[in-house]
Design a protein around this motif. Structure first.
Motif: not given
Length: 355
Positions: A7, A10, A18, A21-24, A53, A56, A59-60
């Motif tokens: 995860s 970029t 993104t 926000n993290a794309k995942q 990680v 991000t 965020q994750i």
């Protein structure tokens, strides 16, 4: 076995969504893609999962936590720079130890889960199993060439002239011999340690790499069009139910989910579609293949084949919005001049006046 989810990265192909926000964590059918990956690994009987990680990470971590909601244990593994999938395996070695593991890219969605694959690999003598699928443009991915017996001859990363149409899906299974491979290979022309080179090293050194050709759908959700396609496919698969409020003046068909606390008032919702928690749909039309996230308001507007993320407002739009990705905390409202159609990819915290 253990699970390893990648995860980092970029998510540049999904800008501007993104940037913040993290794309995942972008949802498909109102559930973040990463959550679907965790569930897929858990459902295959694996409860010890590492997540690699990058920038991000916070965020994750905030979204996933320690894994309690899924009944799994989550360990976070920092990767300072996105230096390739094989590099991610290297940095995860202290977590993985000598156990067999499945590696799953955190922005991939696959039909049917991975329980069967994990069952096959865990009871086999294979050193690795890779998942392949036939696609129209394999040059954008790692590509495998098989011989007449169905064995791997070679793997190439993003070849200009693909040797086959078999692309590597973002799911791989390995035993501890993969660490010999990732330590033996050199960075590619991209400056990355390629997982295709590591798998090729296993093949060249007579380790058993079993190719599995996946027959169902698979999507790498790295671009806006891919996100919409994934949303379409998942909406068709999930079970639908009405937990929120639908008034007597609304028409909602059997392929629509209305989640807890949501309200549908004097509106039409045609499925497959999902209306998120505490969303409000008022005097509006929600068309097929649309996901409305939680705390979204759609009023006096029409939208279909789109994804609208949390806390956004779409009000008084006379033209139908379609084929669009709309980020978090976005306001789309009417301006005096009316266009006939709209197509939007809108970043978080934006405000748009439609001309």
């Amino acid at each position: 076995m253990k699970g390893l989810i990648l995860s980092g990265g970029t998510g540049s192909r999904l800008y501007p969504l993104t940037y913040t926000n993290a794309k995942q964590l972008i949802p498909v059918a109102n559930k973040p893609i990463l959550f679907r990956v965790i569930e897929s690994i858990r459902d295959a009987g694996i409860d010890d999962i590492g997540i690699v990680v990058g920038n991000t990470a916070e965020q994750i971590k905030e979204a996933v936590g320690r894994g309690g909601r899924w009944g799994v244990k989550i360990t976070y593994i920092p990767q300072d720079k996105p230096l390739g999938l094989a590099h991610a395996v290297k940095v995860a070695q202290p977590f993985l130890g000598s156990e067999r593991f499945v590696m799953f890219l955190g922005d991939n969605v696959i039909q049917g889960g991975i329980s069967r694959l994990i069952g096959e690999f865990s009871t086999s003598g294979w050193n690795s199993q890779i998942v392949l699928t036939r696609i129209e443009h394999p040059e954008q991915y790692g590509v495998a060439e098989l011989n007449e017996e169905g064995r791997i001859v070679r793997l190439v990363e993003k070849p200009k002239i693909p040797p086959s149409d078999l692309a590597l899906v973002g799911i791989y299974m390995f035993d501890h011999h993969v660490f010999e491979a990732v330590n033996a290979i050199q960075p590619s022309w991209r400056g990355e340690l390629e997982i295709t080179d590591a798998i090729q090293w296993l093949v060249d050194n007579n380790y058993t790499v079993h190719p599995y050709v996946h027959q169902g759908w698979w999507i790498d959700t790295g671009a806006p069009g891919d996100m919409l396609s994934a949303n379409d496919l998942v909406l068709e698969e999930i079970g639908h139910s009405i937990e929120g409020y639908v008034d007597r003046d609304s028409k909602v068909d059997h392929r629509v989910t209305v989640q807890r606390g949501a309200e549908v008032i004097n509106s039409t919702v045609r499925g497959p579609a999902i209306i998120g928690e505490y969303a409000r749909i008022v005097n509006s039309y929600i068309g097929p293949f649309t996901s409305i996230d939680h705390h979204v308001t759609v009023e006096n507007s029409e939208i279909e084949h789109s994804v609208v993320l949390e806390n956004s407002r779409i009000c008084d739009i006379e033209s139908r919005i379609q084929d669009s990705l709309i980020g978090r905390d976005v306001v789309v409202s009417r301006s005096p001049i009316k266009p006939k159609s709209l197509k939007l990819t809108v970043g978080d915290h934006s405000k748009i006046g439609i001309l």
